[in-house]
Motif scaffolding. Structure first.
Motif, mmCIF file in Angstrom:
data_model
loop_
_atom_site.group_PDB
_atom_site.id
_atom_site.type_symbol
_atom_site.label_atom_id
_atom_site.label_comp_id
_atom_site.label_asym_id
_atom_site.label_seq_id
_atom_site.Cartn_x
_atom_site.Cartn_y
_atom_site.Cartn_z
ATOM 1 N N ALA A 406 0.835 -1.207 0.000
ATOM 2 C CA ALA A 406 0.000 0.000 0.000
ATOM 3 C C ALA A 406 0.864 1.250 0.000
ATOM 4 N N ILE A 407 0.355 2.297 -0.624
ATOM 5 C CA ILE A 407 0.889 3.654 -0.514
ATOM 6 C C ILE A 407 -0.219 4.464 0.144
ATOM 7 N N PRO A 408 -0.166 4.682 1.470
ATOM 8 C CA PRO A 408 -1.258 5.354 2.168
ATOM 9 C C PRO A 408 -1.677 6.654 1.489
ATOM 10 N N GLY A 409 -2.991 6.814 1.366
ATOM 11 C CA GLY A 409 -3.536 8.008 0.733
ATOM 12 C C GLY A 409 -3.574 7.942 -0.775
ATOM 13 N N ILE A 410 -2.927 6.898 -1.363
ATOM 14 C CA ILE A 410 -2.866 6.791 -2.825
ATOM 15 C C ILE A 410 -3.466 5.481 -3.320
ATOM 16 N N CYS A 411 -3.022 4.348 -2.780
ATOM 17 C CA CYS A 411 -3.558 3.072 -3.269
ATOM 18 C C CYS A 411 -3.285 1.933 -2.289
ATOM 19 N N ILE A 412 -4.118 0.883 -2.400
ATOM 20 C CA ILE A 412 -3.851 -0.420 -1.802
ATOM 21 C C ILE A 412 -3.528 -1.356 -2.949
ATOM 22 N N CYS A 413 -2.562 -2.245 -2.742
ATOM 23 C CA CYS A 413 -2.058 -3.074 -3.835
ATOM 24 C C CYS A 413 -2.694 -4.470 -3.848
ATOM 25 N N GLN A 414 -2.607 -5.074 -5.013
ATOM 26 C CA GLN A 414 -3.144 -6.422 -5.206
ATOM 27 C C GLN A 414 -2.488 -7.413 -4.231
ATOM 28 N N SER A 415 -1.226 -7.165 -3.888
ATOM 29 C CA SER A 415 -0.494 -8.085 -3.016
ATOM 30 C C SER A 415 -1.003 -8.085 -1.584
ATOM 31 N N TRP A 416 -1.897 -7.151 -1.228
ATOM 32 C CA TRP A 416 -2.463 -7.131 0.131
ATOM 33 C C TRP A 416 -3.847 -7.786 0.156
ATOM 34 N N CYS A 417 -4.246 -8.330 -0.940
ATOM 35 C CA CYS A 417 -5.571 -8.965 -1.010
ATOM 36 C C CYS A 417 -5.451 -10.447 -0.650
ATOM 37 N N ASP A 418 -6.523 -10.987 -0.133
ATOM 38 C CA ASP A 418 -6.615 -12.415 0.201
ATOM 39 C C ASP A 418 -7.574 -13.044 -0.799
ATOM 40 N N GLY A 419 -7.019 -13.513 -1.902
ATOM 41 C CA GLY A 419 -7.874 -14.020 -2.978
ATOM 42 C C GLY A 419 -8.686 -12.876 -3.552
ATOM 43 N N GLU A 420 -10.019 -13.012 -3.452
ATOM 44 C CA GLU A 420 -10.922 -11.973 -3.954
ATOM 45 C C GLU A 420 -11.206 -10.917 -2.899
ATOM 46 N N ASN A 421 -10.748 -11.138 -1.673
ATOM 47 C CA ASN A 421 -11.046 -10.205 -0.573
ATOM 48 C C ASN A 421 -9.961 -9.138 -0.462
ATOM 49 N N LYS A 422 -10.376 -7.901 -0.562
ATOM 50 C CA LYS A 422 -9.425 -6.804 -0.379
ATOM 51 C C LYS A 422 -9.505 -6.315 1.073
ATOM 52 N N PRO A 423 -8.498 -5.639 1.584
ATOM 53 C CA PRO A 423 -8.505 -5.146 2.966
ATOM 54 C C PRO A 423 -9.746 -4.294 3.238
ATOM 55 N N PRO A 424 -10.423 -4.551 4.383
ATOM 56 C CA PRO A 424 -11.648 -3.802 4.700
ATOM 57 C C PRO A 424 -11.355 -2.455 5.371
ATOM 58 N N PHE A 425 -10.398 -1.740 4.862
ATOM 59 C CA PHE A 425 -10.026 -0.445 5.445
ATOM 60 C C PHE A 425 -9.262 0.360 4.394
ATOM 61 N N TRP A 426 -8.983 1.557 4.743
ATOM 62 C CA TRP A 426 -8.213 2.455 3.885
ATOM 63 C C TRP A 426 -7.194 3.175 4.752
ATOM 64 N N LEU A 427 -5.948 3.205 4.331
ATOM 65 C CA LEU A 427 -4.910 3.956 5.023
ATOM 66 C C LEU A 427 -4.768 5.328 4.380
ATOM 67 N N ASP A 428 -4.799 6.354 5.227
ATOM 68 C CA ASP A 428 -4.680 7.721 4.697
ATOM 69 C C ASP A 428 -3.450 8.385 5.292
ATOM 70 N N TRP A 429 -2.789 9.202 4.503
ATOM 71 C CA TRP A 429 -1.610 9.944 4.948
ATOM 72 C C TRP A 429 -1.783 11.409 4.593
ATOM 73 N N GLN A 430 -1.724 12.257 5.623
ATOM 74 C CA GLN A 430 -1.791 13.699 5.422
ATOM 75 C C GLN A 430 -0.454 14.304 5.806
ATOM 76 N N PRO A 431 0.305 14.813 4.835
ATOM 77 C CA PRO A 431 1.601 15.419 5.161
ATOM 78 C C PRO A 431 1.441 16.615 6.092
ATOM 79 N N SER A 432 2.508 16.935 6.773
ATOM 80 C CA SER A 432 2.479 18.066 7.701
ATOM 81 C C SER A 432 2.183 19.348 6.946
ATOM 82 N N ALA A 433 1.481 20.244 7.616
ATOM 83 C CA ALA A 433 1.181 21.554 7.040
ATOM 84 C C ALA A 433 1.100 22.556 8.170
ATOM 85 N N LEU A 434 1.317 23.794 7.839
ATOM 86 C CA LEU A 434 1.158 24.838 8.837
ATOM 87 C C LEU A 434 -0.300 24.999 9.199
#
Length: 443
Positions: A406-434
């Motif tokens: 996975a690239i948080p905030g951009i994509c989850i990859c096929q390699s993190w899937c269990d057969g036809e089941n994809k991860p039941p979540f989403w990872l998000d990344w928010q870079p630092s900001a003022l």
């Protein structure tokens, strides 16, 4: 000028109190001078003692500084008020500026949403401030001078005596039998403000007896003009903001030149930056730079950059290397220059999905296989997602058994899937900001 009556000054003070809501604690800035002693007396008369704290900032500039602190403590005690004193060390440069910065640093540390700091600035101070800023070439915002009320950090600042002249306050103080201290440095004309106070304004008053009153009226007119400019800037900025710290140049260029400058100044002030004319010109040059260029403007510990058709305002940060366990990062809140979050509606144990997943920084030649898409290089994915180049080194990359999942905030990859089941979540990344900060003030 005739003295103001006890009832009149009391009524003015109480009217100002009604304009501030939600306050549970009042801080009285007390120097021990005439003006602040009048303020202390009024606060003692009209505010609940248990809600009042008297605060003295000892700048340690005069040999009498210790005696003044003791005087202030005694005056607060006589009125049954809590007293606090803070000693400060001044940094180099202008003594006037260093003293102000040290004083406000103390004030800001004491503020919260239910706190109001009261200061004893009066109409003569306002006239002096307007003239001082005029001579420094200030614009409308600067010459609007001091506000009766404004935000201060998380709390509020109130100047309830701003409509009174110093002579009125002195007459009232004498009538009420108040004591105060005299700071000999106030007569030292090597300081710009003292020179204006002691030499320039009295000379002007000989020719124009109502000069202070007229300067105060001008400050009010300029404050109204500044408020209108801010309203316009807010509306323009709302149309131009891509995110809190990102400005769309496509939208900005639809505005006239003056409105562009007004919006840029207002945007930068939200992050504590007061841009000079040269810095505003630099931003406008950045806005017109070639589409494939990536110019930047360094402003202390803050940097404004251009990428594609946007301006970004960010803190200056070092590149950090990720080498962590994903579960530990989510549990500890470790940031590495941003915020990583897991979003899920699954309502079930996710440990089996997260176990064995680590986070590392990107590496040269990294590739992955986004779910439902052909394989891509990370460089291509970052470009596709519009991630600015300076954010990419700190971007987390999730791996398991050496493979990117996975690239948080951009994509989850096929390699993190269990057969036809994809991860039941989403990872998000928010870079630092003022984050937006409070307005800088005066005096």
């Amino acid at each position: 000028m005739s003295g103001v009556s006890v009832d009149d000054l009391s009524q003015r003070f109480q009217r100002q109190l009604t304009k501030v809501s939600g306050i549970q604690r009042w801080i009285i800035a007390l120097s021990g001078g005439l003006d602040s002693m009048v303020l202390l007396e009024l606060a003692a008369r009209f505010l609940p003692a248990k809600q009042v704290t008297v605060l003295h900032v000892n700048h340690q500039l005069q040999s009498e500084a210790g005696e003044w602190q003791l005087f202030c403590a005694q005056q607060a005690e006589q009125r049954g008020l809590t007293f606090r004193a803070e000693k400060v060390q001044l940094e180099g440069g202008s003594v006037e500026t260093a003293a102000r910065n040290a004083r406000y640093s103390v004030f800001e540390d004491k503020m919260s949403s239910d706190v109001c700091l009261m200061m004893a600035h009066h109409a003569d101070d306002q006239a002096e401030t307007l003239l001082f800023r005029l001579l420094r070439g200030a614009g409308v915002r600067g010459m609007a001078a001091m506000a009766v009320q404004r935000k201060l950090n998380n709390g509020k600042l109130l100047r309830p005596l701003l409509g009174c002249s110093r002579s009125e306050l002195k007459s009232w103080a004498i009538r009420e039998g108040l004591s105060w201290v005299e700071d000999p440095s106030n007569s030292d004309t090597q300081y710009d403000r003292n020179y204006l106070r002691q030499q320039v304004l009295p000379l002007l008053a000989k020719r124009w007896p109502r000069v202070n009153e007229r300067l105060n009226a001008t400050a009010c007119h300029l404050a109204d003009a500044e408020a209108l400019l801010e309203e316009l800037a807010q509306a323009d900025l709302e149309a131009c903001l891509a995110s809190a710290n990102t400005l769309s140049l496509t939208e900005l260029k639809l505005l006239s030149g003056r409105r562009q400058v007004n919006a840029l100044r207002y945007w930068s002030r939200q992050f504590g930056l007061m841009l000079s004319e040269g810095q505003v010109d630099s931003l406008r040059v950045m806005a017109e730079a070639a589409a494939d260029s990536q110019p930047e403007l360094l402003l202390g510990d803050t940097v404004i950059r251009r990428y594609r058709s946007k301006l970004y305002i960010d803190p200056v940060t070092e590149s950090l290397r990720w080498q962590e366990c994903l579960i530990d990062v989510l549990a500890s809140g470790l940031s590495h220059g941003g915020v990583l979050t897991l979003k899920s509606d699954a309502g079930k144990d996710l440990d089996s999905w997260l176990m064995g997943v680590d986070i590392r920084s990107r590496q040269e030649g990294d590739k992955c296989h986004p779910l439902g898409r052909p394989g891509k290089s990370l460089k291509h994915l970052f470009q596709e997602a519009g991630v600015p180049p300076w954010q990419r080194d700190n971007w987390p990359v999730c791996i398991r058994a050496g493979e990117i999942v996975a690239i948080p905030g951009i994509c989850i990859c096929q390699s993190w899937c269990d057969g036809e089941n994809k991860p039941p979540f989403w990872l998000d990344w928010q870079p630092s900001a003022l984050f937006a900060v409070g307005d800088s003030g005066t005096l």
